[in-house]
Design a protein around this motif. Structure first.
Motif, PDB file in Angstrom:
ATOM      1  N   THR A  84       0.839  -1.198   0.000  1.00 14.83           N
ATOM      2  CA  THR A  84       0.000   0.000   0.000  1.00 14.83           C
ATOM      3  C   THR A  84       0.873   1.248   0.000  1.00 14.83           C
ATOM      4  OG1 THR A  84      -0.112   0.111   2.398  1.00 14.83           O
ATOM      5  CG2 THR A  84      -1.785  -1.230   1.275  1.00 14.83           C
ATOM      6  N   VAL A  85       0.201   2.387  -0.201  1.00 13.89           N
ATOM      7  CA  VAL A  85       0.927   3.659  -0.197  1.00 13.89           C
ATOM      8  C   VAL A  85       1.574   3.882   1.166  1.00 13.89           C
ATOM      9  CG1 VAL A  85       0.686   6.148  -0.438  1.00 13.89           C
ATOM     10  CG2 VAL A  85      -0.614   4.631  -1.950  1.00 13.89           C
ATOM     11  N   LYS A  86       0.848   3.533   2.243  1.00 16.83           N
ATOM     12  CA  LYS A  86       1.379   3.724   3.597  1.00 16.83           C
ATOM     13  C   LYS A  86       2.624   2.880   3.820  1.00 16.83           C
ATOM     14  CE  LYS A  86      -0.023   3.485   8.455  1.00 16.83           C
ATOM     15  NZ  LYS A  86      -1.134   3.155   9.389  1.00 16.83           N
ATOM     16  N   GLN A  87       2.577   1.618   3.386  1.00 15.78           N
ATOM     17  CA  GLN A  87       3.740   0.733   3.540  1.00 15.78           C
ATOM     18  C   GLN A  87       4.918   1.220   2.702  1.00 15.78           C
ATOM     19  OE1 GLN A  87       1.879  -2.878   2.285  1.00 15.78           O
ATOM     20  NE2 GLN A  87       1.297  -3.519   4.358  1.00 15.78           N
ATOM     21  N   ALA A  88       4.625   1.798   1.556  1.00 18.12           N
ATOM     22  CA  ALA A  88       5.693   2.229   0.654  1.00 18.12           C
ATOM     23  C   ALA A  88       6.446   3.433   1.182  1.00 18.12           C
ATOM     24  CB  ALA A  88       5.110   2.541  -0.717  1.00 18.12           C
ATOM     25  N   LYS A  89       5.825   4.177   2.136  1.00 18.41           N
ATOM     26  CA  LYS A  89       6.505   5.350   2.678  1.00 18.41           C
ATOM     27  C   LYS A  89       7.769   4.990   3.446  1.00 18.41           C
ATOM     28  CE  LYS A  89       2.475   8.405   2.885  1.00 18.41           C
ATOM     29  NZ  LYS A  89       1.542   9.159   3.748  1.00 18.41           N
ATOM     30  N   GLN A  90       7.887   3.710   3.840  1.00 21.12           N
ATOM     31  CA  GLN A  90       9.117   3.269   4.522  1.00 21.12           C
ATOM     32  C   GLN A  90      10.309   3.279   3.548  1.00 21.12           C
ATOM     33  OE1 GLN A  90       8.484  -0.506   6.421  1.00 21.12           O
ATOM     34  NE2 GLN A  90       6.357  -0.004   6.955  1.00 21.12           N
ATOM     35  N   TYR A  91      10.007   3.197   2.233  1.00 19.81           N
ATOM     36  CA  TYR A  91      11.078   3.090   1.242  1.00 19.81           C
ATOM     37  C   TYR A  91      11.195   4.325   0.347  1.00 19.81           C
ATOM     38  CZ  TYR A  91      10.187  -1.785   2.531  1.00 19.81           C
ATOM     39  OH  TYR A  91       9.987  -2.938   3.236  1.00 19.81           O
ATOM     40  N   LYS A  92      10.091   5.133   0.327  1.00 18.43           N
ATOM     41  CA  LYS A  92      10.069   6.273  -0.579  1.00 18.43           C
ATOM     42  C   LYS A  92       9.317   7.414   0.082  1.00 18.43           C
ATOM     43  CE  LYS A  92       9.323   7.099  -5.521  1.00 18.43           C
ATOM     44  NZ  LYS A  92       8.780   6.534  -6.781  1.00 18.43           N
ATOM     45  N   SER A  93       9.803   8.630  -0.069  1.00 18.10           N
ATOM     46  CA  SER A  93       9.208   9.759   0.647  1.00 18.10           C
ATOM     47  C   SER A  93       7.791  10.078   0.174  1.00 18.10           C
ATOM     48  CB  SER A  93      10.105  10.994   0.499  1.00 18.10           C
ATOM     49  OG  SER A  93      10.254  11.310  -0.884  1.00 18.10           O
ATOM     50  N   GLY A  98       1.100   2.834  -8.448  1.00 17.69           N
ATOM     51  CA  GLY A  98       1.738   2.451  -9.703  1.00 17.69           C
ATOM     52  C   GLY A  98       3.250   2.480  -9.629  1.00 17.69           C
ATOM     53  N   ASP A  99       3.817   3.132  -8.591  1.00 16.48           N
ATOM     54  CA  ASP A  99       5.269   3.149  -8.426  1.00 16.48           C
ATOM     55  C   ASP A  99       5.770   1.740  -8.103  1.00 16.48           C
ATOM     56  OD1 ASP A  99       5.224   5.800  -8.900  1.00 16.48           O
ATOM     57  OD2 ASP A  99       5.577   6.436  -6.832  1.00 16.48           O
ATOM     58  N   GLU A 100       7.033   1.494  -8.428  1.00 20.03           N
ATOM     59  CA  GLU A 100       7.643   0.209  -8.110  1.00 20.03           C
ATOM     60  C   GLU A 100       8.717   0.391  -7.049  1.00 20.03           C
ATOM     61  OE1 GLU A 100       9.078  -1.467 -11.752  1.00 20.03           O
ATOM     62  OE2 GLU A 100       7.144  -2.383 -12.267  1.00 20.03           O
ATOM     63  N   ILE A 101       8.671  -0.444  -6.022  1.00 20.58           N
ATOM     64  CA  ILE A 101       9.683  -0.446  -4.969  1.00 20.58           C
ATOM     65  C   ILE A 101      10.612  -1.624  -5.227  1.00 20.58           C
ATOM     66  CG2 ILE A 101      10.096  -0.529  -2.495  1.00 20.58           C
ATOM     67  CD1 ILE A 101       8.509   1.914  -3.471  1.00 20.58           C
ATOM     68  N   ILE A 102      11.895  -1.315  -5.411  1.00 20.49           N
ATOM     69  CA  ILE A 102      12.863  -2.352  -5.788  1.00 20.49           C
ATOM     70  C   ILE A 102      13.857  -2.550  -4.645  1.00 20.49           C
ATOM     71  CG2 ILE A 102      14.623  -3.003  -7.463  1.00 20.49           C
ATOM     72  CD1 ILE A 102      13.201  -1.236  -9.493  1.00 20.49           C
TER      73      ILE A 102
END
Length: 541
Positions: A84-93, A98-102
């Protein structure tokens, strides 16, 4: 085996070696390796993960990464490949949907089974790349001649090594009873190249007419340069052939150029085709003239062309009939293939007998219907009158040219013809009404009472029935079945209704019934005329 502990350059060296051996792009082999390593990593980390592998093209280092896609909270389904967007904030500001976390993950150990699976993936990818390379190479060579070496024979089909691939020379594509042994050299025509699941299939031929055309192009420089053009080729492989040529330079004889000095050029082609006899014929835009040339060495007395039926009648002297037909019909068959027309050959005596029969039939018609004596009826036929309509509605002056016919006689002849036709029309209408024909069809302009009766006998009783007819159902036509042209009889064919006339009648009926908008017909006609005008202007330029 761990990728990190192995000599990383071995990956690139292996890829280059395989690519060199199979003559494909090394990058394709590296991509196959990346896919195989990614598949092995998924079996280690879990199939639901999106694991990707990237091999550095310079160092050979393999990098394993895990890719997760940012999705809406309520759309999260796969926890291993999505977040989710919330979880992705740990890796990206500022993550967006649609963004990819690598993330980079540790390299995997390749066990025996994983290594075998990776090998299979690589081999499969290499095989596919090799097939694509073969197809791309040979698809552009379709329609050309290629030299090859016989590898083996399977059930009468010859497998030919043509360099970077294999071609198939089928049994029916060989000339006569040609027999080949392994390592024999053979020259073939690439007839077709198809992409199939088992790889590209290259079909070769030595019986195709285009094979002869290409051989002449190789032997005759004027053909290669475009000075002489091959217009048509017809072959009876291994026995006889006809080739029609035309020169774009008035100073060059096309037949002489193809024959060559003392027949050297044509003899080279004959030798390649196992002694096939070749007639070189000058092409002519006038179809009857071209046919006369095509039937050589037979002499032709008269030619009658029926363009609508794509048939042609040829009259030859009685002693020339067997020569025109040829052994087992070979000469006339090749001439038919060359011209694209069905050819009927008859002798002068047969033609004379036919014309005499027509003369007698028309004479009897005029005698019976106009109450004339035989001599007067023969005079009408001799002047070119073929039916009652011509007599009834022709200008009186055309009847006055007949010896012994004055103005009163001419008027009497026309009156008798019209009375007879009126009686026949009334009889036809009575028969049509008895069959249930509607008045809308009887009153339709363009149909005579006899036509209406013929339609009624075929079950066409109303204007709607008529509007559903196809033009060929009315005028007749020709269809091709199993390579043979078959005649389709038309309901109105005996009234000499052409396809164009039948189409006009049907379209008029559809307009009257409101099935077709007349403005659309006008628009289509205008577009067709504009297209024709544009084509004419382009040709003039």
């Amino acid at each position: 085996m761990a990728i990190t502990s192995a000599n990383q350059l071995e990956l690139l060296q292996t890829a280059e070696a395989v690519a060199r051996e199979k003559m494909i792009d090394p990058g394709l082999v590296v991509e196959a390796m990346e896919e195989s390593l990614a598949r092995a990593a998924k079996s280690r980390y879990g199939s639901e993960m999106d694991i990707r592998v990237k091999i550095d093209r310079k160092t050979g280092r393999a990098t394993f990464t895990r890719v997760r896609t940012v999705v809406e909270d309520d759309l999260l389904e796969n926890y291993q490949a999505e977040l989710t967007v919330k979880q992705a904030k740990q890796y990206k500001s500022d993550p967006q949907v649609g963004d990819e976390i690598i993330d980079e993950v540790p390299a995997v150990e390749l066990g025996r089974i994983a290594a075998q699976s990776a090998k299979q993936v690589i081999l499969q990818k290499v095989r596919e790349a090799e097939r694509d390379r073969q197809y791309d190479e040979f698809k552009d060579r379709k329609g050309t001649i290629i030299n090859g070496v016989v590898k083996r024979e399977e059930y009468g089909n010859v497998i030919v090594d043509i360099g970077r691939g294999e071609g198939v020379l089928r049994r029916n594509e060989k000339i006569g009873r040609e027999a080949y042994r392994p390592n024999d050299r053979v020259r073939c025509f690439i007839k077709d190249v198809r992409r199939e699941a088992r790889g590209p299939q290259i079909f070769l031929s030595r019986t195709a007419p285009d094979f002869m055309a290409e051989l002449f192009k190789m032997e005759v420089p004027e053909i290669y340069d475009g000075i002489i053009e091959i217009k048509a080729v017809a072959r009876d492989p291994g026995s006889r052939a006809k080739i029609a040529v035309v020169s774009n330079d008035g100073s060059i004889d096309p037949v002489g150029a193809c024959v060559g000095m003392r027949g050297s050029r044509v003899q080279a082609v004959v030798n390649e085709l196992q002694g096939e006899k070749i007639d070189i014929i000058p092409w002519n835009e006038d179809m009857p003239t071209f046919l006369v040339n095509a039937l050589q060495p037979a002499e032709v007395s008269k030619v009658v062309l029926d363009e609508d039926a794509e048939r042609i009648e040829v009259v030859v002297p009685d002693e020339q009939l067997s020569l025109a037909i040829g052994r087992r019909g070979q000469n006339v068959r090749l001439a038919s293939q060359l011209t694209g027309l069905d050819i009927d050959i008859m002798t002068e005596s047969d033609d004379s007998a036919r014309r005499q029969k027509e003369f007698e039939e028309r004479t009897k018609l005029f005698m019976d219907t106009l109450d004339l004596d035989e001599f007067f009826a023969q005079l009408l036929v001799s002047e070119g009158f073929a039916n009652l309509e011509e007599v009834a509605y022709v200008e009186v002056d055309e009847l006055l040219v007949i010896d012994g016919v004055d103005e009163g006689t001419a008027e009497e002849l026309q009156a008798r013809a019209r009375d007879y036709l009126d009686a026949q029309n009334a009889k036809a209408l009575e028969a049509a009404r008895a069959l249930g024909v509607g008045e809308d069809l009887i009153e339709f302009e363009g149909l005579s009472p006899q036509m209406v009766e013929a339609l009624a006998n075929d079950g066409v009783l109303t204007l709607e029935d008529f509007a559903t007819c196809a033009d060929w159902e009315l005028a007749g036509g020709w269809t091709t079945q199993d390579g043979q042209r078959v005649k389709d009889d038309g309901i109105l064919e005996k009234f000499d209704v052409s396809l164009a006339e039948a189409q006009d009648l049907v379209m008029t009926a559809r307009v009257m019934l409101g099935w077709v908008d007349p403005e659309e017909l006008i628009g289509d006609s205008a577009e067709g005329e504009e297209g024709d005008d544009a084509e004419v202007e382009e040709n003039e330029e």
